[in-house]
Structures are given as structure tokens and as C-alpha cells.
Motif scaffolding. Sequence first.
Motif, short mmCIF file in Angstrom:
data_model
loop_
_atom_site.label_atom_id
_atom_site.label_comp_id
_atom_site.label_asym_id
_atom_site.label_seq_id
_atom_site.Cartn_x
_atom_site.Cartn_y
_atom_site.Cartn_z
N ASP A 194 61.62 -19.82 37.03
CA ASP A 194 60.38 -19.06 36.93
C ASP A 194 60.22 -18.54 35.51
OD1 ASP A 194 58.87 -18.80 39.51
OD2 ASP A 194 60.89 -18.34 40.20
N ILE A 205 57.55 -11.17 40.41
CA ILE A 205 58.75 -11.68 41.07
C ILE A 205 59.90 -10.72 40.76
CG2 ILE A 205 60.34 -13.61 41.27
CD1 ILE A 205 58.13 -15.41 40.14
N HIS A 244 64.25 -25.43 39.02
CA HIS A 244 63.17 -24.49 39.34
C HIS A 244 63.43 -23.15 38.65
CE1 HIS A 244 63.38 -27.34 42.79
NE2 HIS A 244 62.08 -27.36 42.61
N VAL A 300 55.13 -19.14 42.16
CA VAL A 300 56.56 -18.87 42.21
C VAL A 300 57.30 -20.19 42.37
CG1 VAL A 300 58.41 -17.66 43.43
CG2 VAL A 300 56.13 -16.62 43.27
N ARG A 301 58.22 -20.47 41.43
CA ARG A 301 58.98 -21.72 41.48
C ARG A 301 60.33 -21.56 42.17
NH1 ARG A 301 57.95 -26.02 38.68
NH2 ARG A 301 60.14 -26.39 38.16
N TYR A 302 60.73 -20.35 42.44
CA TYR A 302 62.01 -20.07 43.10
C TYR A 302 62.16 -20.91 44.36
CZ TYR A 302 65.69 -17.19 45.27
OH TYR A 302 66.85 -16.73 45.85
N GLN A 319 62.52 -16.76 31.04
CA GLN A 319 62.80 -17.60 32.20
C GLN A 319 63.79 -16.86 33.09
OE1 GLN A 319 64.16 -21.37 30.59
NE2 GLN A 319 62.19 -22.31 31.03
N VAL A 359 53.91 -13.29 36.86
CA VAL A 359 53.45 -14.68 36.78
C VAL A 359 52.02 -14.73 37.30
CG1 VAL A 359 55.78 -15.59 37.09
CG2 VAL A 359 54.30 -15.30 39.09
#
Length: 293
Positions: A249, A275, A247, A11-13, A236, A265
Motif C-alpha cells: 500500500d 489504512i 501488494h 487498499v492493496r493489503y 509504502q 489512500v
Amino acid sequence: MPRPELDALGVRYRRTPTMAVGRDVYVDTRMILRRLEELFPPSEAHPALSSMETAGLAALLNKFTIDASVFTRAVQMMPSHLPSMNDESFVKDRAGFSGKGSTLHGGLKRRPETIAHMRHLFDIAESLFADGRDWVGGTEAVSFADLEGVWSFDWIISDLEPPAEYFSEALYPRVYSWRNRFKAALDNARARAPKPVSLKGSAAVQAILGADFSDEGPPTVDPNDPLKLQEGAVVQLFPMDGGGFTHKDRGRLVKLGKDEVAIAVLAKTGEEVRIHAPRWQFRIQEVSAGPRL
């Protein structure tokens, strides 16, 4: 969840907070509160915080707090001597949150303007209690509307050292009294709640990845949604009001409705994680190139 755990889950959040229920990760406070309401339906031991009578006011206070700049202006009021303002990693992370060229210290130059703006917002909140009500929705006890509205004012009063010549209990007695009542109700709730089990680092990641998905029912993508996306499309997902600049996702679309979006993901160890985010102020963009996930 801390950022190392989010990274391990794929998770890039980068906004806080986040909440995992099994392998479903919920981002943004709006999404988290809604999911908690679903997980803990009203009972005699656990009265409902939300109701049809206060739902509209709660939504308006949410927009007032976040979209009408209470939170944004509060960030610009952060005193320069706070430890976080001199933490290089924190300042760098917040620059990614706010966009290219933005800095926390840059907001200090706008402090007089920020104070003027914030006084108007305090005036609005003060006026909501002009009839002597204790809770913003006119309820007998704290409601979801109070939760949506009071947290940013509590943060400002408790942590941001607002200048006393502009913000004080003498100037805004109803706002300060509302905040004090809410804190007392929160302390009472904490005292009655069971003590949580604390998991950190790899133990938390393993607990999440070893669990099942918690979102009941098969994920669905509304074919009539304005975006006209298909289930399985690679997209995205990122917030439009900050935090998505660096950032974003990327995952496979598994759920899309009026109020919620979910993407799948892969964690670093290969397990699928979903997510979940609200539709409000989140952008979903189909990725035209690249493999299906």
C-alpha cells in the motif's frame, strides 16, 4: 472484507482479516483486536478480555503463535485434498503472499519436518496447563491471552486433519480441552450477541465511503520515531512476514507512533480512506519519487 471491496477502497493489503470502522480500515488481527477493545470499553454487560495481569502473556502468545511458526507450520500441514489447495486462484494468491518461487504444494515436501516442529509447539502449549488451570492466564474466565494463543491450535485440530498418531486428545489432553472450552465460550458469546447486519459488494463500499473517519483526535506523527519521517510523506506500507511481496500500500503518512501507523489512500471514486496497521512486523518505506498524495 473480500478483495473486490478492498480494491474499490484503494487498499492493496492482501492478508485477512480486515475491518472498516467508518473510513478507517484496520489490517492485521493484532490491530483489529486492539481497536475493538478501544471501541467497546469494559462494562458489566461486556467484561474486559484484556488486563494488566494478562497483557504480557497475551503478547508472548501472539509472538509464539505467529513469529514462532505455529501459524506458518500449520499452513504447511494443509492436506493436499482440501478444495482450496486445488483452487488455482487461491494458490496463485498465496504464492504472492509467501514470495517468489513459493507454493502451497511445495510445503507438502516438508511435511515430516513440519510435523516434528509442530509436536514441539503442542508440547509447549500442553505444559502451560500443567497446574490444572482452565485458562492460560489463570483467570476465572476466557481472556485476551487465550484468544491470542488458541486460535491456531483450533484451526489445526478442526480443519487440517493432523495425523492422529502425532496429534490427538489422548496425546495432548490439555490443549484439546483448552480448545474445547474456548469454542464453548465463543458459542455462548455468539448466542448472546445481536444478529449482525450483512452488507456485501458495492453496498458495503458505499457504507464505508459515506461514513466519517472514526479514529478520534487529530492524527499525529511522532517526531522522535526512529524512522524520522514527516507527516505527509509518501510511503509504502506492507507486512514483513508475508503478504507484502506483491501488494504494497502506498499513501500519505498521517499517523506514526510506537504501536500504530496510518496512511491515507484514495478510493477508486476519489474519497480518502485511512489504512491502520501495527508497527510490529510491518515495514514503512518512504517513496523518494512521485507526487504527494
